[in-house]
Motif scaffolding. Sequence first.
Motif, PDB file in Angstrom:
ATOM      1  N   PRO A   1     -21.005  48.718  30.317  1.00  0.00           N
ATOM      2  CA  PRO A   1     -19.551  48.536  30.111  1.00  0.00           C
ATOM      3  C   PRO A   1     -19.214  48.462  28.621  1.00  0.00           C
ATOM      4  O   PRO A   1     -18.903  47.395  28.097  1.00  0.00           O
ATOM      5  N   TRP A   2     -19.262  49.582  27.929  1.00  0.00           N
ATOM      6  CA  TRP A   2     -19.061  49.585  26.473  1.00  0.00           C
ATOM      7  C   TRP A   2     -17.703  49.013  26.087  1.00  0.00           C
ATOM      8  O   TRP A   2     -17.601  48.224  25.140  1.00  0.00           O
TER       9      TRP A   2
ATOM     10  N   ALA B   1     -14.908  41.650  25.119  1.00  0.00           N
ATOM     11  CA  ALA B   1     -15.486  40.310  25.096  1.00  0.00           C
ATOM     12  C   ALA B   1     -15.653  39.821  23.675  1.00  0.00           C
ATOM     13  O   ALA B   1     -15.408  38.654  23.366  1.00  0.00           O
ATOM     14  N   TYR B   2     -16.033  40.717  22.779  1.00  0.00           N
ATOM     15  CA  TYR B   2     -16.200  40.327  21.371  1.00  0.00           C
ATOM     16  C   TYR B   2     -14.858  39.945  20.747  1.00  0.00           C
ATOM     17  O   TYR B   2     -14.730  38.938  20.066  1.00  0.00           O
TER      18      TYR B   2
ATOM     19  N   ASN C   1     -20.203  61.174  22.821  1.00  0.00           N
ATOM     20  CA  ASN C   1     -19.002  60.668  23.484  1.00  0.00           C
ATOM     21  C   ASN C   1     -18.788  59.175  23.253  1.00  0.00           C
ATOM     22  O   ASN C   1     -17.667  58.682  23.398  1.00  0.00           O
ATOM     23  N   LEU C   2     -19.851  58.459  22.901  1.00  0.00           N
ATOM     24  CA  LEU C   2     -19.742  57.014  22.678  1.00  0.00           C
ATOM     25  C   LEU C   2     -19.341  56.659  21.251  1.00  0.00           C
ATOM     26  O   LEU C   2     -19.070  55.488  20.961  1.00  0.00           O
ATOM     27  N   ILE C   3     -19.311  57.640  20.353  1.00  0.00           N
ATOM     28  CA  ILE C   3     -19.011  57.366  18.947  1.00  0.00           C
ATOM     29  C   ILE C   3     -17.699  56.603  18.769  1.00  0.00           C
ATOM     30  O   ILE C   3     -17.652  55.590  18.047  1.00  0.00           O
TER      31      ILE C   3
ATOM     32  N   VAL D   1     -15.162  51.303  17.263  1.00  0.00           N
ATOM     33  CA  VAL D   1     -14.283  50.174  17.574  1.00  0.00           C
ATOM     34  C   VAL D   1     -15.081  48.873  17.564  1.00  0.00           C
ATOM     35  O   VAL D   1     -14.674  47.871  16.963  1.00  0.00           O
ATOM     36  N   GLY D   2     -16.224  48.880  18.222  1.00  0.00           N
ATOM     37  CA  GLY D   2     -17.030  47.673  18.284  1.00  0.00           C
ATOM     38  C   GLY D   2     -17.531  47.213  16.929  1.00  0.00           C
ATOM     39  O   GLY D   2     -17.595  46.019  16.644  1.00  0.00           O
ATOM     40  N   CYS D   3     -17.894  48.171  16.069  1.00  0.00           N
ATOM     41  CA  CYS D   3     -18.467  47.822  14.769  1.00  0.00           C
ATOM     42  C   CYS D   3     -17.420  47.333  13.774  1.00  0.00           C
ATOM     43  O   CYS D   3     -17.721  46.470  12.935  1.00  0.00           O
TER      44      CYS D   3
END
Length: 690
Positions: free
Chosen positions: A221-222, A228-229, A294-296, A301-303
């Motif tokens: 669940p990327w 959550a972060y 596709n996850l880039i 966003v997460g980083c």
Amino acid sequence: MNHESAQSRLCRLIDHSLRPFGEIVSVSSTPEVVKQLLISLSQVYRQIKLWTLEFDSASDDGTAEQPADGGGAAVCSDSHPDDHRCMAKIVGHLMSLLSLENPLILHLTGNTLVAIAEFAAATESGWAEYMHLLCGWLKFAIHNTMLASGGHELSRAKDFGIGSFIPGSLMKLRMGDGSYLTVASIIRVFRNVLKILKLNMDDKLLIGYLDSITDLFSKLPWDSLNEAYVVSNGEPPAGPAGHDLLCKNATHLKSVGIYHGNVVQLFCSLVDISGLSEAGAGSNMHPIVFQIRNLIPKILVGCFVGREHLDDVRIFHYLRHKILMLMMRLTSILHLERSDLMTWLHLIEKYFHDLLCQPLDMQESNLNDCLEGSPFWSDDYDAEGQKMSSSHLQRLAVFLFLRCSFILVRLNEKADKQFKVANSDSCFTFDLYSNSNYSSRSEGPLMLEQWLQRHLPSDTFVDHEMYSQRCSSFALAFLKLYMHEDDILFEMLLQLFHLPEKWFNRGGSLLTAKNDIFCLASDLFHPINFFHLFLAEIFYDHEVLLDYLISKDTGAKCAEYLLRCLRMVCNSWNLFAEFSTWVKPPNSSCRKRRRVLADGIDFEGNRCHASLEDDSVPSPMDTEGKHSGKHGRTKTVLVEDAKGCLLCLKASIDSLYQKNLFPYNPQVLLRRLSRFEELSLQDIQAPTPF
């Protein structure tokens, strides 16, 4: 050691050494308990490595017993039902230690898990089961982390597909409340296991590993992890409680940074390894590469979202460095579609805007306590005291931005006829500084135009003299930015050839360039002009070129660059011979210059210069004429120096090749240099016009 005894011995070792700590170890364990645990982990690790070494030695001697199932691609559950429980207990005991978040325990536990993977691969005993469990425990760790962070609620483990991976009897070995550091530790194990497979290059195991990772990534669940972060990083209240929460958040931020760093590291390793195995050969690129592409956006966003004020700037810079390297690697091995390129250009502009806006001629820091070019380089500050990132990151961001822009330009040139105008010389007519035509143009060229606007002074188009001076200054500043990193220098120079070659042969005017971004780009990035400037930057030292050519790091790219340049030079000789520049000469501190040069033969049959002194540095042509320069050098001398450098290079390569001292066959390059020599001799024999 047969299939059954391999896992049973391993299980007995883990159970005997680590089971006593299962009840007493906690986050608040005493130093003595931690010390004893570290000793036990070290002993387990050494014993597993010893068994692996013994098995490998026995295999080489032909005395090792083969596993009953004949391989590690599948688990024989019917024949060995106890093996499932053995491997589950082994991995479960170690996973329960990852909740302690003690850096030494995390490190040793991770190394032990990797040693178990190496043992399973060597003995072909339980490899598939090991990967099955490792994927399941990562899901379980992420599940706990999301619940602890207050993000997406997952009330039952089975909602996450965990029940099929981990036996119910081991679910009680929960990894504490869950944390990003625990998740990061498991991801680090995945990466180190991949390193082992890379060394062994067992395609059967490697493809199985890549397939497992692909399936795992498709189920993680990327988006929820990012949510959550963000939720757990909310605004703290005022007062002492707020201060404590800030300290806790700082620790949490660091853990999240380590998590993202390990994820990006794993992505980089996966992309690199996929091109080395049969799974990544040619057009049969393994699906994991496309999945990472596709996850880039989600990884970015997460980083970076919510981390703008991260105190540990080195983690922030490291993340930027690794993501830029990852995206660069993906653009080099994948044929990105127009939609992908546009998405990436927007992502680069959004997350690396500051790097794109930094001046190209920003002075390099001269710090003695840090490796030059490292992403951990301390920040510089401009005249207003604003923080500026290292030039290394700027090089990567600009490189990636231009690569996407240039590829998009080529795609548009081939597929879209709207970039041509029927009654002109294939130039798009619009005002460079006007928004009136933005809606009718491709976003890619528009973003390239905006970037050029930031780096070109407003007086660029005052007159032809000023225009030429600004173009030369831009080109030299751009080249100097990359001269400090050889591994990316030639990648950048080769990238200039992605622009349509016909742009460089049309001979535009100042008015045309002012009104057309493509014509302006062709003047700013002309490969022949850059070739001249590159030779001047290395002080026309043919031995520097020779070093580039024989280096294992730059040899292939340098040879390709010289071949492309020589082809264009020979096809457009007048452009090469009429080169002129308005910029100041390179200074004597250029690191690409050699003090002593080997003797060679120049293009007239004379000996090449043995050295270049400081007072012989090339200078720009005077604005008043072609053959007299106020800096003491002439336009003709600049061109002759370039000819002499290349023909000294030809003589050196030929000499080394005749003595079998050149590391590869340079005949194609020698043929191009011979053609260049012919044109140079024709210039000498041609009458000089008065």
